[in-house]
Motif scaffolding. Structure first.
Motif, PDB file in Angstrom:
ATOM      1  N   GLU A 123     -76.474  35.781  85.869  1.00 26.11           N
ATOM      2  CA  GLU A 123     -75.466  35.796  84.814  1.00 26.11           C
ATOM      3  C   GLU A 123     -75.818  34.813  83.706  1.00 26.11           C
ATOM      4  OE1 GLU A 123     -70.615  35.450  84.133  1.00 26.11           O
ATOM      5  OE2 GLU A 123     -71.494  34.867  86.059  1.00 26.11           O
ATOM      6  N   THR A 159     -71.968  37.211  79.806  1.00 21.27           N
ATOM      7  CA  THR A 159     -70.580  36.827  79.574  1.00 21.27           C
ATOM      8  C   THR A 159     -70.453  36.094  78.248  1.00 21.27           C
ATOM      9  OG1 THR A 159     -70.080  36.635  81.929  1.00 21.27           O
ATOM     10  CG2 THR A 159     -68.634  35.458  80.412  1.00 21.27           C
ATOM     11  N   THR A 175     -67.104  39.849  80.470  1.00 17.88           N
ATOM     12  CA  THR A 175     -68.393  40.044  81.129  1.00 17.88           C
ATOM     13  C   THR A 175     -68.781  41.512  81.149  1.00 17.88           C
ATOM     14  OG1 THR A 175     -67.998  38.132  82.566  1.00 17.88           O
ATOM     15  CG2 THR A 175     -69.676  39.703  83.271  1.00 17.88           C
TER      16      THR A 175
END
Length: 325
Positions: free
Chosen positions: A123, A165, A176
């Motif tokens: 992420e 995100t 996200t």
């Protein structure tokens, strides 16, 4: 030659690209300075948290803010807004030490704000100081999200899912989106096309100005579109319509700045009369009334009628008349 992501977005207007990336012109608007300061403060804060091995710390947050403002040399006018944004953000932020990978580490052609590595996903978190939140669809279509994920897949391969995100500091909320490797293949071609435009402009010496989203914050005083005088007819031809749209984009910022300057003058010196058209600065009149009393009176006089379940806006002068009846 290696091009950074921000460079590859800039060629929407080649005139602006040349001024900033070739000639080195400073085009720092307040929104840009605000974002730069917020990112630098965030970098310092995460560095302090990692050194102390803690997920959050109020004293370190304050120290990072002061240090960041000083090192960035943030203008005084932006400090109150940045302080409010920073307080709002750090009230709930917790650094995930178990899944932390890096933050603001220069990756040659992109610099992610924060990267987490989970067993099933990687992420990337990108901070935004925008006034309006983006939707998931807008983020997924944005060049930045696709470019960052594309680079992340090359730098850290073999994750089944890659997340991007956007964290909107003003709202303390993140949005996200997820990508799989197959969804990012087209970014290679898009990047190559953007680079080709830049290289062609360099070879020909032609850097045309193009109106677009950047016109809302562009500070370049010598923009040929902004300085071009136009007189448009009431009925436009197919060729005139795009020209008028470009002219409006480049002049909106100028009109807004001029409007603020005139309001400030009127506030201090009084109305300005331009051939019978009066410009003045008048504060909005607001008064507080007990809501139950207002609703009872409106129902009593039949103001709601069939629209009782809908929103209703009533001016101060109208309410005053009702209360005098």
């Amino acid at each position: 030659m290696i091009y950074r992501r921000s460079e590859l977005e800039a060629p929407d207007c080649l005139f602006r690209y040349k001024a900033i990336w070739v000639d080195g012109v400073d085009d720092s608007s307040d929104p840009a300075l605000r974002g730069q300061a917020a990112h630098h403060i965030h970098y310092l804060y995460l560095s302090r948290l990692l050194a102390a091995n803690v997920p959050a710390d109020a004293e370190e947050a304050d120290a990072a803010f002061i240090q960041g403002i000083a090192e960035h040399q943030t203008p005084l006018r932006l400090i109150p807004e940045l302080r409010e944004l920073w307080m709002r953000y750090t009230e709930t932020f917790q650094l995930d030490l178990d899944h932390y990978m890096l933050h603001e580490e220069h990756q040659e052609d992109f610099t992610p704000d924060l990267v987490y590595a989970f067993p099933d996903a990687l992420e990337i978190i990108d901070l935004k100081t925008f006034w309006v939140m983006w939707t998931a669809a807008e983020i997924k279509q944005s060049f930045q999200a696709r470019f960052y994920i594309w680079k992340a897949m090359q730098r850290w391969p073999n994750f089944p899912v890659y997340r991007f995100t956007m964290w909107f500091m003003r709202f303390n909320t993140g949005v996200t989106v997820e990508f799989t490797p197959g969804e990012i293949d087209q970014v290679t071609l898009e990047s190559q096309a953007a680079i080709a435009r830049i290289e062609y402009a360099k070879s020909t010496g032609q850097w045309p100005a193009t109106a677009g989203p950047a016109c809302a914050y562009c500070q370049l005083a010598d923009c040929p579109i902004a300085n071009q005088e136009h007189t448009f007819p009431v009925r436009l031809t197919a060729g005139q319509a795009p020209d008028l749209g470009a002219w409006i984009l480049t002049h909106k910022k100028q009109v807004s700045a001029s409007d603020k300057a005139l309001k400030a003058y009127c506030k201090e010196h009084g109305p300005v009369d331009v051939n019978g058209v009066v410009f003045d600065h008048r504060p909005v009149v607001q008064r507080a009334y007990p809501i139950a009393t207002v609703l009872d009176m409106l129902r009593e006089r039949g103001v709601f009628g069939a629209f009782e379940d809908q929103s209703l806006t009533i001016s101060h002068s109208a309410l005053t008349k009702l209360f005098k009846l």
